[in-house]
Write a protein that holds these residues in place. Structure first.
Motif: not given
Length: 331
Positions: A83, A111, A116
């Protein structure tokens, strides 16, 4: 503005790379390898397909695909690494259904599994099979449902771990089979892996387990356990005698683990499509496809970034309400 590495990788989509005049030379490509981050242990059922696909992709890409196992906190450590990686296509995530459920299972996730990431390619789906001990009185899925409904909380079922795909698929079954009167009630007994659970199921101490087909089929073939249902929309050619949940009255029931390739959100679209094409080429190779099929994966050879994104959104929409309803949390 795209940097040199991004431009080089995005050029994968161009026919000039395949053959003929104008084909780029190896010197035009970045020297850094593409990293396949697998948030699971080496040698496991996710790592092995990832390495097979990475090896075939390395045959067609100018730079080597290197598989890195980054485990810890479920899938969180490895997934978070991707991410936060540069958006250049050189860091790729190879993951499973855990990506769709991590946000609901863990209190703190650094995340967002949708915002993401950009899905690149759905590699395939692995079905699950519900098995019971041979001495269990229910011989069909409708009989099991009737027995559990008449005896709420009396029977146990095993899983390979709290919050894992097997546990969630079992809870989905209990909720969907229960109907308007509410979920069926069984007691969840979590083990550290399927192999740890199997002795108790074989001995009849725990009558039922829903597990991935790769783990269950050997017991079915030896007649050691009785299969009641398979979790896909259609029957599997590997065990054609096993009916689906759907054809036995649990309308809409589908549950499987799956493998998917994703990159950080914001990776340029030409790069995403280039990686997608490389993955599709790899899984379409007969030897790779046959090996994945032997591992009970239903291979997807024509996945697109759009279809993969739609699939991921549907999976998150399916599993998160079940996790909340069942009150499942992972420490």
């Amino acid at each position: 503005m795209l940097n040199r590495r991004t431009l080089a990788l995005s050029a994968l989509a161009a026919p000039a790379l395949i053959s003929g005049a104008g084909a780029q030379t190896a010197t035009d490509w970045p020297t850094a390898p593409v990293r396949f981050i697998v948030p699971f242990a080496a040698g496991g059922p996710t790592d092995i397909p990832a390495r097979m696909i990475a090896e075939e992709m390395s045959r067609t890409l100018p730079n080597r695909i290197v598989v890195e196992n980054r485990t810890g906190s479920g899938i969180i450590i490895g997934t978070d690494l991707v991410a936060k990686a540069p958006k250049d296509g050189l860091t790729v995530l190879y993951t499973t259904v855990g990506h769709a459920v991590v946000r609901a299972l863990f209190e703190r996730v650094p995340f967002d599994p949708i915002a993401d990431f950009t899905p690149v390619a759905l590699v395939g789906q692995i079905p699950m099979i519900m098995m019971v001990n041979n001495n269990f009185p229910a011989r069909t899925l409708p009989e099991l449902i009737a027995l559990v409904r008449a005896n709420p909380g009396r029977f146990d079922y095993a899983s390979s771990g709290n919050g894992g795909a097997v546990h969630l698929a079992s809870e989905l079954f209990l909720h969907m089979a229960g109907g308007p009167s509410g979920p069926l009630r069984m007691n969840h007994i979590a083990f550290r892996g399927s192999s740890a659970a199997m002795p108790d199921v074989l001995a009849g101490r725990i009558p039922m387990m829903l597990d991935v087909a790769a783990a269950t089929i050997p017991y079915i073939q030896r007649g050691e356990l009785r299969p009641l249902a398979i979790s896909t929309k259609e029957r599997s050619p590997l065990v054609p005698q096993v009916p689906t949940f759907i054809e036995q009255g649990v309308a809409g029931y589908e549950a499987y683990t799956w493998h998917m390739v994703l990159v950080p959100s914001g990776t340029p679209a030409p790069v995403v499509r280039a990686i997608n094409a490389a993955v599709n080429r790899a899984v379409a190779i007969e030897a790779v496809r046959n090996r994945l099929t032997e591992m009970t994966m239903q291979v997807v050879t024509n996945s697109t970034p759009e279809s993969s994104a739609a699939f991921l959104r549907a999976e998150i929409g399916k599993w998160e309400p079940i996790i909340r309803a069942a009150g499942i949390k992972v420490e």
